[in-house]
Scaffold this motif. Structure first.
Motif, short mmCIF file in Angstrom:
data_model
loop_
_atom_site.label_atom_id
_atom_site.label_comp_id
_atom_site.label_asym_id
_atom_site.label_seq_id
_atom_site.Cartn_x
_atom_site.Cartn_y
_atom_site.Cartn_z
N VAL A 176 0.86 -1.17 0.00
CA VAL A 176 0.00 0.00 0.00
C VAL A 176 0.90 1.23 0.00
O VAL A 176 1.91 1.25 0.71
N ARG A 177 0.57 2.20 -0.84
CA ARG A 177 1.31 3.47 -0.79
C ARG A 177 0.30 4.59 -0.56
O ARG A 177 -0.66 4.73 -1.32
N ILE A 178 0.54 5.34 0.49
CA ILE A 178 -0.34 6.49 0.75
C ILE A 178 0.45 7.73 0.35
O ILE A 178 1.58 7.93 0.82
N GLY A 229 3.59 16.04 -8.91
CA GLY A 229 3.23 15.26 -7.72
C GLY A 229 3.98 13.95 -7.76
O GLY A 229 4.75 13.62 -6.85
N ILE A 230 3.76 13.18 -8.81
CA ILE A 230 4.51 11.94 -9.07
C ILE A 230 4.91 11.96 -10.53
O ILE A 230 4.09 12.25 -11.40
N THR A 231 6.17 11.65 -10.77
CA THR A 231 6.68 11.67 -12.15
C THR A 231 6.06 10.51 -12.96
O THR A 231 5.60 9.53 -12.39
N PRO A 232 6.04 10.65 -14.30
CA PRO A 232 5.44 9.61 -15.13
C PRO A 232 6.07 8.24 -14.89
O PRO A 232 7.29 8.11 -14.82
N HIS A 233 5.20 7.24 -14.74
CA HIS A 233 5.67 5.86 -14.54
C HIS A 233 4.53 4.91 -14.82
O HIS A 233 3.37 5.32 -14.88
N SER A 234 4.86 3.64 -14.96
CA SER A 234 3.82 2.61 -14.93
C SER A 234 4.11 1.80 -13.67
O SER A 234 5.24 1.74 -13.21
N ASP A 235 3.08 1.20 -13.09
CA ASP A 235 3.29 0.45 -11.86
C ASP A 235 3.88 -0.92 -12.18
O ASP A 235 3.48 -1.55 -13.15
N ALA A 236 4.79 -1.37 -11.32
CA ALA A 236 5.43 -2.67 -11.55
C ALA A 236 4.48 -3.82 -11.21
O ALA A 236 4.78 -4.97 -11.50
N ILE A 293 -5.07 -0.78 -7.40
CA ILE A 293 -6.39 -0.17 -7.15
C ILE A 293 -6.14 1.15 -6.41
O ILE A 293 -5.45 1.19 -5.39
N LEU A 294 -6.67 2.22 -6.97
CA LEU A 294 -6.42 3.55 -6.40
C LEU A 294 -7.69 4.11 -5.76
O LEU A 294 -8.77 4.07 -6.35
N ASN A 295 -7.52 4.63 -4.56
CA ASN A 295 -8.61 5.31 -3.88
C ASN A 295 -8.18 6.76 -3.66
O ASN A 295 -7.19 7.03 -2.97
N GLY A 343 -6.17 14.80 -9.93
CA GLY A 343 -4.78 15.13 -10.23
C GLY A 343 -4.12 14.06 -11.08
O GLY A 343 -3.11 14.30 -11.72
N LEU A 344 -4.74 12.86 -11.07
CA LEU A 344 -4.15 11.75 -11.83
C LEU A 344 -4.28 11.99 -13.33
O LEU A 344 -5.33 12.43 -13.81
N LYS A 345 -3.20 11.72 -14.05
CA LYS A 345 -3.21 11.83 -15.52
C LYS A 345 -2.69 10.51 -16.08
O LYS A 345 -1.78 9.92 -15.51
N GLU A 368 0.73 4.23 -18.36
CA GLU A 368 1.69 5.23 -17.87
C GLU A 368 0.88 6.36 -17.24
O GLU A 368 -0.11 6.82 -17.83
N HIS A 369 1.27 6.76 -16.05
CA HIS A 369 0.50 7.80 -15.36
C HIS A 369 1.41 8.71 -14.55
O HIS A 369 2.56 8.36 -14.26
N SER A 370 0.86 9.87 -14.18
CA SER A 370 1.59 10.80 -13.32
C SER A 370 0.53 11.58 -12.54
O SER A 370 -0.67 11.43 -12.80
N VAL A 371 0.98 12.37 -11.60
CA VAL A 371 0.01 13.13 -10.79
C VAL A 371 0.43 14.59 -10.74
O VAL A 371 1.60 14.91 -10.49
N ALA A 372 -0.53 15.47 -11.01
CA ALA A 372 -0.31 16.92 -10.91
C ALA A 372 -0.85 17.37 -9.56
O ALA A 372 -1.79 16.78 -9.03
N GLU A 406 -5.05 20.21 -0.91
CA GLU A 406 -4.18 19.04 -0.80
C GLU A 406 -4.88 17.84 -1.44
O GLU A 406 -6.10 17.85 -1.61
N ARG A 407 -4.09 16.85 -1.77
CA ARG A 407 -4.68 15.62 -2.33
C ARG A 407 -4.09 14.42 -1.61
O ARG A 407 -2.89 14.39 -1.34
N ILE A 408 -4.96 13.47 -1.30
CA ILE A 408 -4.48 12.24 -0.64
C ILE A 408 -4.97 11.05 -1.45
O ILE A 408 -6.16 10.97 -1.78
N PHE A 467 -3.24 0.46 -3.76
CA PHE A 467 -3.08 -0.93 -3.32
C PHE A 467 -2.47 -1.69 -4.49
O PHE A 467 -3.05 -1.71 -5.58
N PHE A 468 -1.33 -2.28 -4.27
CA PHE A 468 -0.60 -2.95 -5.36
C PHE A 468 -0.67 -4.46 -5.15
O PHE A 468 -0.29 -4.96 -4.09
N PHE A 469 -1.18 -5.17 -6.15
CA PHE A 469 -1.34 -6.62 -6.06
C PHE A 469 -0.33 -7.31 -6.96
O PHE A 469 -0.27 -7.05 -8.17
#
Ligand SMILES: O=C(O)CCC(=O)C(=O)O
Ligand SMILES: [Fe+2]
Length: 181
Positions: free
Chosen positions: A29-31, A45-52, A57-59, A66-68, A105-109, A115-117, A121-123
């Motif tokens: 889990v990453r908060i 917010g977070i640089t462009p990446h794809s999840d490993a 699942i994002l909440n 902010g997600l792109k 591929e995604h990033s966050v502005a 604020e954004r929280i 959840f990474f499976f």
């Protein structure tokens, strides 16, 4: 787990194998807290990446967008539906499906005022599983596009790399001429 198995079923791969691979798998889990910034165009917010991961699942906890994502080669800002979760295809599912599913591929502005929280959840497969294209979908008609490696090695290699675009996936690719890198 159920989602991942259903997605595997859609590939006509043996769901049981995917179930075994994911059973007792590594979950994390990453908060992430994104403070507001009056000049959001100057920061990321977070640089462009794809999840490993297999899937993510994002909440978006407090309803601030902010997600792109990259869609058809262009960045597309996403609006979360209220109380909905976003499911992202991760690199492992792309590898497992031999490229049929694409990891996104995604990033966050950041937001200029709020604020954004977000909680991700990474499976993932179990540590002793092998990451690679499902053996029952590759063959002469559909040659493997990705290498195989143990999950433990995959995680080690991932953390040794910079989180940059789809670099993790590039690393897993087999050369066009079919040679292993
Ligand atoms: O904050 C988000 O919506 C996404 C976070 C993310 O991409 C990640 O933690 O890998
Ligand atoms: Fe991510």
């Amino acid at each position: 787990m159920k989602l991942m198995v259903l997605m595997a079923k859609a590939l006509k791969t043996e769901a049981k194998k995917v179930e075994e691979m994911m059973d007792d798998g590594m979950q994390s889990v990453r908060i992430t807290y994104y403070p507001p910034c009056p000049r959001p165009e100057l920061v990321v917010g977070i640089t462009p990446h794809s999840d490993a991961s297999g899937i993510t699942i994002l909440n978006q906890v407090n309803g601030v967008d902010g997600l792109k994502i990259v869609k058809d080669g262009a960045w597309l800002p996403l609006t979360f539906l209220p109380h909905a979760l976003v499911v992202n295809v991760g690199d492992i599912l792309e590898v497992l499906s031999n490229g049929l599913y694409k990891s996104v591929e995604h990033s966050v502005a950041v937001n200029s005022e709020k604020e954004r929280i977000a909680v991700g959840f990474f499976f993932n497969p179990r540590f002793d599983a092998e990451v690679g294209p499902a053996t029952d979908i590759v063959g002469p008609e559909n040659p493997a596009k990705f290498k195989r490696k143990g999950m433990e090695q995959y995680v080690k290699d991932y953390f040794a790399m910079k989180m940059e675009g789809r670099s993790n996936l590039e690393h897993m690719k087999i050369d066009n001429d079919g040679c292993r890198q």
